[in-house]
Motif scaffolding. Structure first.
Motif, PDB file in Angstrom:
ATOM      1  N   UNK A  31     210.535  74.193  97.734  1.00  0.00           N
ATOM      2  CA  UNK A  31     210.159  72.807  98.415  1.00  0.00           C
ATOM      3  C   UNK A  31     208.882  72.484  98.133  1.00  0.00           C
ATOM      4  N   UNK A  32     207.807  73.383  98.295  1.00  0.00           N
ATOM      5  CA  UNK A  32     206.565  73.135  98.229  1.00  0.00           C
ATOM      6  C   UNK A  32     206.151  72.708  96.887  1.00  0.00           C
ATOM      7  N   UNK A  33     206.870  73.388  95.844  1.00  0.00           N
ATOM      8  CA  UNK A  33     206.599  72.999  94.323  1.00  0.00           C
ATOM      9  C   UNK A  33     206.962  71.566  94.118  1.00  0.00           C
ATOM     10  N   UNK A  34     207.870  71.242  94.574  1.00  0.00           N
ATOM     11  CA  UNK A  34     208.567  69.689  94.574  1.00  0.00           C
ATOM     12  C   UNK A  34     207.459  68.691  94.732  1.00  0.00           C
ATOM     13  N   UNK A  35     206.860  69.038  95.979  1.00  0.00           N
ATOM     14  CA  UNK A  35     205.662  68.070  96.309  1.00  0.00           C
ATOM     15  C   UNK A  35     204.445  68.119  95.378  1.00  0.00           C
ATOM     16  N   UNK A  36     204.148  69.305  94.728  1.00  0.00           N
ATOM     17  CA  UNK A  36     202.960  69.378  93.868  1.00  0.00           C
ATOM     18  C   UNK A  36     203.369  68.787  92.430  1.00  0.00           C
ATOM     19  N   UNK A  38     205.471  66.150  92.230  1.00  0.00           N
ATOM     20  CA  UNK A  38     205.510  64.913  92.440  1.00  0.00           C
ATOM     21  C   UNK A  38     204.055  64.297  92.212  1.00  0.00           C
ATOM     22  N   UNK A  39     203.101  65.053  92.830  1.00  0.00           N
ATOM     23  CA  UNK A  39     201.687  64.467  92.656  1.00  0.00           C
ATOM     24  C   UNK A  39     201.315  64.720  91.244  1.00  0.00           C
ATOM     25  N   UNK A  40     201.531  65.743  90.653  1.00  0.00           N
ATOM     26  CA  UNK A  40     201.199  65.690  89.230  1.00  0.00           C
ATOM     27  C   UNK A  40     201.805  64.493  88.439  1.00  0.00           C
ATOM     28  N   UNK A  41     203.230  64.101  88.742  1.00  0.00           N
ATOM     29  CA  UNK A  41     204.247  63.058  88.079  1.00  0.00           C
ATOM     30  C   UNK A  41     203.488  61.830  88.163  1.00  0.00           C
ATOM     31  N   UNK A  42     202.632  61.535  89.214  1.00  0.00           N
ATOM     32  CA  UNK A  42     202.033  60.371  89.660  1.00  0.00           C
ATOM     33  C   UNK A  42     200.485  60.320  89.310  1.00  0.00           C
ATOM     34  N   UNK A  43     200.225  61.292  88.860  1.00  0.00           N
ATOM     35  CA  UNK A  43     198.782  61.382  88.682  1.00  0.00           C
ATOM     36  C   UNK A  43     198.051  60.408  87.279  1.00  0.00           C
ATOM     37  N   UNK A  44     197.588  59.551  87.643  1.00  0.00           N
ATOM     38  CA  UNK A  44     197.187  58.774  86.101  1.00  0.00           C
ATOM     39  C   UNK A  44     198.099  58.214  85.149  1.00  0.00           C
ATOM     40  N   UNK A  45     199.651  58.162  85.345  1.00  0.00           N
ATOM     41  CA  UNK A  45     200.413  58.346  84.283  1.00  0.00           C
ATOM     42  C   UNK A  45     200.438  59.164  83.209  1.00  0.00           C
ATOM     43  N   UNK A  46     199.882  60.219  83.326  1.00  0.00           N
ATOM     44  CA  UNK A  46     199.763  61.154  82.351  1.00  0.00           C
ATOM     45  C   UNK A  46     200.799  62.649  82.237  1.00  0.00           C
ATOM     46  N   UNK A  47     201.846  62.298  83.326  1.00  0.00           N
ATOM     47  CA  UNK A  47     202.911  63.221  83.284  1.00  0.00           C
ATOM     48  C   UNK A  47     203.412  63.399  82.013  1.00  0.00           C
ATOM     49  N   UNK A  48     203.706  64.861  81.955  1.00  0.00           N
ATOM     50  CA  UNK A  48     204.273  65.428  80.460  1.00  0.00           C
ATOM     51  C   UNK A  48     205.228  66.332  81.070  1.00  0.00           C
ATOM     52  N   UNK A  49     206.975  65.909  81.057  1.00  0.00           N
ATOM     53  CA  UNK A  49     207.837  66.635  81.641  1.00  0.00           C
ATOM     54  C   UNK A  49     208.166  67.951  80.976  1.00  0.00           C
ATOM     55  N   UNK A  50     207.705  68.465  79.811  1.00  0.00           N
ATOM     56  CA  UNK A  50     207.964  69.559  79.271  1.00  0.00           C
ATOM     57  C   UNK A  50     206.861  70.545  79.690  1.00  0.00           C
ATOM     58  N   UNK A  51     205.564  69.983  80.269  1.00  0.00           N
ATOM     59  CA  UNK A  51     204.446  70.767  80.808  1.00  0.00           C
ATOM     60  C   UNK A  51     204.720  70.992  82.111  1.00  0.00           C
ATOM     61  N   UNK A  52     205.316  70.033  82.851  1.00  0.00           N
ATOM     62  CA  UNK A  52     205.743  70.378  84.090  1.00  0.00           C
ATOM     63  C   UNK A  52     206.931  71.302  84.309  1.00  0.00           C
ATOM     64  N   UNK A  53     207.880  71.202  83.517  1.00  0.00           N
ATOM     65  CA  UNK A  53     208.794  72.012  83.289  1.00  0.00           C
ATOM     66  C   UNK A  53     208.388  73.520  83.435  1.00  0.00           C
ATOM     67  N   UNK A  54     207.473  73.710  82.299  1.00  0.00           N
ATOM     68  CA  UNK A  54     206.846  74.823  82.105  1.00  0.00           C
ATOM     69  C   UNK A  54     206.075  75.648  83.135  1.00  0.00           C
ATOM     70  N   UNK A  88     195.595  72.707  94.793  1.00  0.00           N
ATOM     71  CA  UNK A  88     194.948  71.893  93.810  1.00  0.00           C
ATOM     72  C   UNK A  88     195.964  71.683  92.804  1.00  0.00           C
ATOM     73  N   UNK A  89     196.116  70.303  92.555  1.00  0.00           N
ATOM     74  CA  UNK A  89     197.034  69.925  91.527  1.00  0.00           C
ATOM     75  C   UNK A  89     196.560  68.834  90.947  1.00  0.00           C
TER      76      UNK A  89
END
Length: 340
Positions: A31-36, A38-54, A88-89
């Motif tokens: 549950x905690x990771x989902x919040x982390x 989400x923050x990375x996913x919305x950070x400056x539009x730089x989200x990279x799904x493959x990186x987040x999956x890894x 930190x994320x």
């Protein structure tokens, strides 16, 4: 602190996702990771799904605190932490490694040795995970007896020869490991006679690094480990003091501008930092391309400098030039000990 272990981070172009997670277990961690995420996913539009999956695979694989650094679909470095410095994320051009370095502590390449008449037990710290080795040589005769008679002295001499031969075998192994990992310390405990033989047969480089530890046997490691940790702490204190003295005696560079210039020129032996330095600095793609002035970096051939945290840029430049990095309260601004 040697920075070899973070060098792979700078062999990959960013942006990097740097994530520090506390120790959580089971559903709470997921549950905690989902919040982390989400923050990375919305950070400056730089989200990279493959990186987040890894990152997700690594984040959920262990309950311990973790420091994770990922880019372009790969987790390039994952380190376990007993306690995360803070959560930190973030996405940044360079990985944000300073909290990891401050809590990981100086990684001193060293060898722990418990020697006795039969050989020794060695644990090698450096160049990867700790490795244990046992050196067993001649096994008979090992014990002196009080049997008396005309053969007593000859028997005792044979025992001494076996002890010394076994110490020679241990010395050869230590010399090889010192050469291989660049050990700074060889911490030795065990039988007094065997320690004496060992010291006599060690090569000069190894012998100069020996610290005798009072307690320890192959059957009892408890006090030995405590003595070793104390010896390591004392060595680290001496090393910091030595570097600070060298910096002061040579009037070494102080301040971000002067230290940056010395790093660009490849003249830095060690960087001394009082702690995290979040202030901005200009960087280029090259490992030593950093400056406090954008125009100065352009004169060094960087077409489009970008801003980054000072401590992140310093860590990269130190790692890529084989410079050490030390945290110390004895300086109030970044300083450098020069090679020449």
């Amino acid at each position: 602190m040697r920075l070899d272990f973070i060098r792979p981070l700078y062999e990959r172009r960013g942006p990097y996702a740097s994530v520090y997670l506390g120790a959580l277990t089971g559903p709470e961690r997921r549950s905690h990771w989902r919040g982390v995420r989400d923050r990375l996913n919305g950070h400056s539009g730089q989200a990279d799904k493959a990186t987040l999956d890894a990152l997700e695979d690594e984040a959920l694989s262990a309950a311990a605190g973790r420091a994770l650094f990922a880019t372009h679909g790969d987790v390039v470095l994952a380190e376990s932490l007993r306690e995360a410095p803070y959560e930190l994320a973030t996405w940044t051009t360079l990985p944000h490694v300073t909290p990891l370095l401050m809590r990981r502590g100086e990684n001193v390449p060293h060898i722990r040795v418990i020697v006795d008449h039969a050989g020794a037990e060695l644990t090698v710290f450096g160049g990867g995970s700790p490795r244990k080795a046992t050196v067993e040589a001649a096994s008979w005769p090992l014990q002196k007896t009080a049997q008396g008679g005309w053969s007593q002295k000859r028997y005792e001499r044979a025992v001494d020869e076996v002890w010394e031969k076994n110490a020679q075998a241990v010395a050869r192994e230590i010399d090889e490991q010192v050469r291989r990992i660049g050990a700074e310390l060889v911490l030795v405990a065990g039988e007094p006679k065997s320690r004496s033989y060992l010291l006599h047969h060690l090569g000069t480089k190894s012998a100069d690094r020996v610290t005798m530890v009072e307690h320890g046997s192959r059957d009892d490691h408890g006090q030995f480990e405590q003595d070793v940790e104390q010896a390591l702490d004392e060595w680290l204190d001496r090393r910091r003091a030595e570097l600070l003295e060298r910096h002061q005696e040579a009037s070494g560079p102080t301040g971000m501008a002067r230290v940056s210039q010395a790093l660009r020129e490849g003249r830095v032996h060690a960087v001394l930092l009082p702690g995290e330095r979040p202030g901005p600095v200009w960087i280029g793609e090259g490992g030593t391309q950093l400056a406090t002035d954008r125009g100065e970096l352009q004169r060094w051939g960087v077409d489009e400098p970008v801003q980054e945290r000072s401590d992140s840029a310093l860590a990269r430049a130190a790692a890529m030039t084989d410079a050490e990095l030390w945290f110390t309260d004895s300086v109030t601004d970044v300083a450098a000990v020069l090679r020449y």
